[in-house]
Design a protein around this motif. Structure first.
Motif, PDB file in Angstrom:
ATOM      1  N   ALA A  58       0.836  -1.180   0.080  1.00 19.59           N
ATOM      2  CA  ALA A  58       0.075  -0.053   0.049  1.00 19.59           C
ATOM      3  C   ALA A  58       0.809   1.198  -0.166  1.00 19.59           C
ATOM      4  N   MET A  59       1.583   1.345   0.712  1.00 18.70           N
ATOM      5  CA  MET A  59       2.736   2.517   0.995  1.00 18.70           C
ATOM      6  C   MET A  59       3.111   3.028  -0.788  1.00 18.70           C
ATOM      7  N   ASN A  60       3.705   2.151  -1.382  1.00 20.01           N
ATOM      8  CA  ASN A  60       4.374   2.512  -2.726  1.00 20.01           C
ATOM      9  C   ASN A  60       2.974   3.325  -2.967  1.00 20.01           C
ATOM     10  N   PHE A  61       2.028   3.223  -3.448  1.00 19.28           N
ATOM     11  CA  PHE A  61       0.988   3.721  -4.083  1.00 19.28           C
ATOM     12  C   PHE A  61       1.110   4.662  -3.222  1.00 19.28           C
ATOM     13  N   LEU A  62       0.540   5.128  -2.170  1.00 16.99           N
ATOM     14  CA  LEU A  62       0.366   6.218  -1.186  1.00 16.99           C
ATOM     15  C   LEU A  62       1.620   7.059  -1.730  1.00 16.99           C
ATOM     16  N   ASN A  63       2.966   6.393  -2.226  1.00 21.27           N
ATOM     17  CA  ASN A  63       3.987   7.178  -1.983  1.00 21.27           C
ATOM     18  C   ASN A  63       3.872   7.812  -3.681  1.00 21.27           C
ATOM     19  N   ALA A  64       3.006   7.254  -4.362  1.00 25.62           N
ATOM     20  CA  ALA A  64       2.863   7.510  -5.478  1.00 25.62           C
ATOM     21  C   ALA A  64       2.227   8.292  -5.752  1.00 25.62           C
ATOM     22  N   GLY A  65       0.752   8.516  -4.497  1.00 26.58           N
ATOM     23  CA  GLY A  65      -0.176  10.135  -4.731  1.00 26.58           C
ATOM     24  C   GLY A  65      -1.284   9.203  -5.283  1.00 26.58           C
ATOM     25  N   ILE A  66      -1.333   7.514  -5.237  1.00 26.54           N
ATOM     26  CA  ILE A  66      -2.595   7.003  -6.265  1.00 26.54           C
ATOM     27  C   ILE A  66      -3.093   6.395  -4.547  1.00 26.54           C
ATOM     28  N   PRO A  67      -4.702   7.064  -4.771  1.00 29.75           N
ATOM     29  CA  PRO A  67      -5.143   6.114  -3.254  1.00 29.75           C
ATOM     30  C   PRO A  67      -5.617   4.981  -3.217  1.00 29.75           C
ATOM     31  N   VAL A  68      -5.563   4.178  -2.373  1.00 32.75           N
ATOM     32  CA  VAL A  68      -5.652   2.774  -1.346  1.00 32.75           C
ATOM     33  C   VAL A  68      -6.667   2.467  -0.895  1.00 32.75           C
ATOM     34  N   LYS A  69      -7.660   1.730  -1.512  1.00 37.53           N
ATOM     35  CA  LYS A  69      -8.289   1.202  -0.229  1.00 37.53           C
ATOM     36  C   LYS A  69      -7.816  -0.716   0.222  1.00 37.53           C
TER      37      LYS A  69
END
Ligand code: 3H9
Length: 699
Positions: free
Chosen positions: A313-324
């Motif tokens: 999840a952190m990888n996507f958050l770091n790239a500004g992509i929302p995660v559920k």
């Protein structure tokens, strides 16, 4: 010719046109010299501008030409730069976007330099295990000062043009253009404005001194020595820059050339150059062309909030992509969120992440206990317990709720992705995305291509990998995919070595001296010995003929699962990662050895390294032959970015090439004679045997 020539009024413009980054290959070098000749022969031309087409001024010497005849053919870069310096009309470099390596050296040979803001400027040769070989070490100190130049040359790091432009006293850029768009017109105007100025200024004529001379270079050498470790190039960079301050320009240039050629022949440089190309080649899939349409990934769902799910999840958050994130129980979600927060807070504390960025990232994270809430995600990644039954339940649920066109990914590290896909009615949308732990840190992503995985799904996840700063390698479906299938053989050899007379510490030390980030037993303790145990139990059923040492099972029976239990092959103090040898473990190994009736023998570090590394090589050759990996260099990328293989050895297959495949096969035949080893395994894979017999390499 990959350089264009045009005349605008009384200014000739030579445009490097060798995509993607205007590498200075033979045809481009020839094009520059031809352009210079034409401009000088044309009485209507008063000045010359050199610039680059597309997305770079120049990325430097053409790396793909290294080691080929073309690199040696005239005009070489030295000759091109000499032609510029000796031109009878002023030559202005109009620099934009990327100006690196030989590209910067070319610009330094020009009489004047104009730069657009936002341009990445560097002498990154050290990252390829070499040093700037066309005057960079001699000219850069003359325009930005010795310290700034040495810093750039030893680190290879990029500096933005506007930063250099703002340095007091710098002479690299005669003028900064107002914007990248304005560069071309400003360069023409500038060239006209200096057309009549004589004599023509040359960087080589500028002075080059450091006030503290010897003391400064001694200090620099000490610093660099500590950091360079297994790489020879950084210290040679210091030598070359020192020469710029002490020798006549021509002598310094000759010395730089000598160092450059010597470094080019080192195995470290070959490894780094191999890796540069291998990393970029990994993103290309033979039957998935670059223009394959991609699906849009605007939102991601992650199933499982454990260590792996959180890291993913952190990888996507770091790239500004929302995660559920989805879990079965609220407590599990709370624990997962707390771990993510803890990881980010540690980064904030170390000054690596700003507080507001941390908050922005956390704001992109939402949670749910209900599969129905995931339905709109473009990509869902499952990171649940590694058991087919559990995966089946998850994928059936996903199939029921996810919108059409969503990509369904499994983070499995060993299970059959085709079987997982078969739990859905949309096998074309299913792919394996095998992240490596810790998933927010490790660069490798194994993309597992199922039999039915659609090409646009592959194209999409490869592009997504870039966005989240991962190096993705495609693997076909097999037990363990590329990385874990190979590591199993490596682990088996580690076990045999214990049975035959080694201690875990001896094996680990030998492998760490070879350059591995961690030896196999420390790695087992970090990953959790229980994971390997579970896999072996499955193997004992599936492959009853496969030979294993039983020591790892005995260790696990004692509950010594590794760092997480404070005890594994080694002991660990609470909160610490230092591996402390344990006498009981050594005794356990000795007792087991005695029970098997084995008399221990002294085993050399060389044998340890060869057995472990060549076991990787032999399995890799099978993997290549079966088409599980697309190319040999992909396997090297997997081992460098996922398993801590030393970068300066370029990966197991590059290392085997360096040793010579004939020698590798000879060693395997020796190992096959050892009754305590697995003679069947050491039969060289047919591909390896063939390449060795033909005197070829994996390349
Ligand atoms: C040198 O200059 C020696 C001299 O001192 C002395 C000589 C005598 N040549 O990275 P990307 C290709 S040594 C050929 O994904 P980005 C790359 O392979 C050189 N090709 O893009 C890839 O090809 P493909 C010193 C090159 O936008 C494509 O460009 N220079 C070269 O993220 C895109 O690459 C360096 O070490 C090259 N020099 O970054 C610069 N460079 O599409 C190394 C790139 O077929 N390059 N390619 O896979 C870089 O740092 C980055 O590639 C750059 C672009 C910043 C330029």
């Amino acid at each position: 010719m990959t350089a264009e020539y045009q005349v605008h009024g009384d200014v000739a413009v030579i445009t490097l046109a060798n995509p993607p980054v205007n590498g200075l290959g033979l045809s481009t070098r020839q094009g520059i010299v031809d352009g210079l000749d034409r401009a000088q022969a044309d009485a209507a031309v008063a000045a010359i501008v050199i610039t680059g087409a597309g997305k770079a001024f120049s990325g430097g010497a053409d790396i793909k030409e290294f080691g080929t005849d073309k690199a040696l053919q005239q005009p070489n870069l030295h000759a091109v730069i000499a032609a510029i310096e000796n031109a009878t009309k002023p030559v202005v470099a109009a620099i934009h976007s990327v100006c690196m390596g030989g590209g910067l050296e070319l610009a330094l040979g020009c009489h004047y330099r104009l730069a657009a803001p936002g341009c990445s400027v560097a002498l990154p040769e050290v990252k390829l295990g070499i040093l700037p070989g066309a005057g960079g070490t001699q000219r850069l100190p003359r325009v930005v000062g010795v310290e700034a130049a040495l810093n750039m040359i030893v680190s290879g790091e990029t500096v933005k043009s506007e930063l250099i432009g703002s340095m007091p006293g710098q002479k690299l850029f005669d003028k900064m253009a107002a914007s990248p768009e304005a560069l071309a017109a400003e360069a023409l105007a500038f060239a006209q404005s200096i057309a009549a100025v004589r004599p023509l200024p040359l960087v080589r004529n500028l002075p080059c001194k450091h006030p503290e001379g010897d003391a400064y270079f001694q200090f620099a050498r000490n610093m660099v020595k500590g950091m360079a470790k297994n790489y020879p190039a950084p210290l040679k960079c210091v030598d070359a820059v020192e020469a710029a301050t002490k020798r006549k320009f021509a002598d310094g240039l000759a010395y730089e050339r000598e160092l450059f050629i010597n470094l080019m022949w080192t195995s470290e440089s070959r490894a780094l150059r191999h890796l540069f190309l291998a990393e970029r080649a990994a993103s290309k899939i033979p039957d998935v062309p670059a223009d394959t349409p991609q699906r849009s990934i605007q939102s991601v769902a992650v199933i499982g909030a454990g260590t792996m799910g959180g890291g993913i999840a952190m990888n996507f958050l770091n790239a500004g992509i929302p995660v559920k994130m989805l879990e079965m129980k609220q407590e599990a979600l709370d624990r997962g969120i707390a771990t993510i927060r803890k990881n980010y807070e540690a980064q904030v504390k170390k000054g690596k992440l700003k507080q507001d960025k941390y908050e922005q990232r956390m704001a992109l994270l939402t949670t749910t206990l209900d599969y129905a809430d995931l339905k709109d995600a473009d990509l869902v990644i499952e990171a649940v317990f590694e058991e087919l039954g559990v995966k089946e339940a998850v994928f059936k649920q996903l199939d029921a709720v996810m919108k059409s066109g969503a990509i369904l990914a499994s983070n499995t590290s060993t299970l059959d992705v085709d079987k997982i896909a078969s739990f859905t009615q949309r096998t074309q949308d299913v792919v394996g995305l095998h992240f490596f732990s810790p998933a927010n840190v490790m660069k490798l992503l194994e993309v597992v291509r199922g039999e039915k995985t659609a090409k646009d799904v592959l194209a999409t996840v490869m592009a997504m990998a870039k966005k989240i700063k991962k190096t993705a390698v495609v693997s076909g479906v097999c037990d363990g995919f590329i990385g874990n299938r190979m590591i199993e053989q490596y682990g088996r050899q580690g076990g045999f070595l214990l049975d035959e007379g080694c201690t875990p510490e001896q094996v680990d030390k030998a492998m760490e001296k070879f350059g591995m980030a961690m030896g196999p037993f420390r790695m087992g303790d970090l990953a959790g010995n229980d994971i390997g145990w579970a896999i072996r139990k499955r193997r004992y059923q599936e492959k009853p003929d496969m030979k294993y040492s039983k020591t790892a099972d005995l260790l696990c029976e004692k509950g010594r699962f590794g760092q997480k239990t404070g005890a594994g092959w080694y002991d660990y103090l609470p909160g610490k990662r230092d591996a402390i040898p344990n006498a009981e473990v050594v005794k356990m190994i000795e007792d087991h050895r005695a029970a098997l009736g084995i008399t221990p023998r002294k085993i050399s570090d060389e044998e340890i390294v060869q057995r472990l590394v060549f076991s990787l090589v032999n399995e890799a050759a099978h993997i290549l032959e079966e088409g599980i990996a697309n190319k040999a260099s992909d396997i090297d990328v997997v081992y460098i970015f996922g398993y801590g293989f030393p970068i300066y050895r370029g990966g197991p297959l590059n290392y085997a090439n360096e040793v010579g495949l004939f020698n590798v096969v000879q060693a395997m035949q020796r190992f096959a004679q050892n009754p305590l080893d697995d003679a069947k395994f050491w039969q060289p894979a047919p591909l390896l045997a063939r390449l060795a017999a033909e005197g070829k390499t994996f390349n």
